[in-house]
Motif scaffolding. Structure first.
Motif, short mmCIF file in Angstrom:
data_model
loop_
_atom_site.label_atom_id
_atom_site.label_comp_id
_atom_site.label_asym_id
_atom_site.label_seq_id
_atom_site.Cartn_x
_atom_site.Cartn_y
_atom_site.Cartn_z
N LYS A 1 2.17 10.96 -7.60
CA LYS A 1 1.19 11.57 -6.68
C LYS A 1 1.84 12.29 -5.50
O LYS A 1 1.26 13.22 -4.96
N HIS A 2 2.96 11.78 -5.06
CA HIS A 2 3.58 12.38 -3.88
C HIS A 2 5.06 12.67 -4.16
O HIS A 2 5.95 12.11 -3.52
N PRO A 3 5.33 13.54 -5.13
CA PRO A 3 6.73 13.77 -5.52
C PRO A 3 7.60 14.33 -4.41
O PRO A 3 8.81 14.21 -4.46
N GLN B 1 6.19 4.24 -8.90
CA GLN B 1 5.56 5.05 -9.96
C GLN B 1 4.47 5.93 -9.38
O GLN B 1 4.34 7.11 -9.71
N HIS B 2 3.65 5.34 -8.51
CA HIS B 2 2.56 6.08 -7.89
C HIS B 2 3.10 7.24 -7.06
O HIS B 2 2.60 8.36 -7.13
N MET B 3 4.14 6.98 -6.29
CA MET B 3 4.68 8.03 -5.42
C MET B 3 5.33 9.15 -6.23
O MET B 3 5.22 10.32 -5.87
N LYS C 1 0.85 -1.19 0.00
CA LYS C 1 0.00 0.00 0.00
C LYS C 1 0.88 1.23 0.00
O LYS C 1 1.96 1.23 0.61
N CYS C 2 0.40 2.26 -0.65
CA CYS C 2 1.10 3.53 -0.62
C CYS C 2 1.16 4.00 0.83
O CYS C 2 0.13 4.07 1.50
N PRO C 3 2.35 4.29 1.36
CA PRO C 3 2.45 4.72 2.76
C PRO C 3 1.81 6.08 3.01
O PRO C 3 1.57 6.44 4.16
N VAL C 4 1.54 6.82 1.98
CA VAL C 4 0.96 8.16 2.14
C VAL C 4 -0.56 8.11 2.10
O VAL C 4 -1.23 8.58 3.01
N CYS C 5 -1.13 7.54 1.04
CA CYS C 5 -2.59 7.59 0.88
C CYS C 5 -3.24 6.21 0.96
O CYS C 5 -4.44 6.09 0.81
N LYS C 6 -2.43 5.15 1.22
CA LYS C 6 -2.94 3.78 1.43
C LYS C 6 -3.57 3.16 0.19
O LYS C 6 -4.32 2.20 0.28
ZN LIG Z 1 -0.30 7.52 -2.52
#
Ligand SMILES: [Zn+2]
Length: 71
Positions: free
Chosen positions: A59-61, A54-56, A38-43
């Protein structure tokens, strides 16, 4: 104190409901093996570390990407 625990349980219940809504139960079961990260920022669930990276980046550069071993 009891209230605090109830709140915690309600939160977990709401999270499970949200997860079911996002994937559907049968779909969630079928994909559960592939979506353990899971993304540690938005789950947001991801199939593997590459997808997380890739997601990070997208979405969370500004967030540091944790090493693969931390998942
Ligand atoms: Zn995320």
């Amino acid at each position: 104190m009891v209230r605090g625990k109830q709140k915690e349980q309600a939160r977990e219940k709401a999270q499970k409901l949200a997860e079911n809504r996002a994937g559907g139960k049968s779909q969630l079961e079928a994909r559960s093996k592939g979506l353990q990260m899971k993304c540690p920022v938005c789950k947001t669930p991801a199939a593997n570390y590459k997808v997380i990276v890739q997601h990070m980046e997208a979405k969370h550069p500004k967030q540091a990407i944790p090493p693969e071993s931390s998942f």
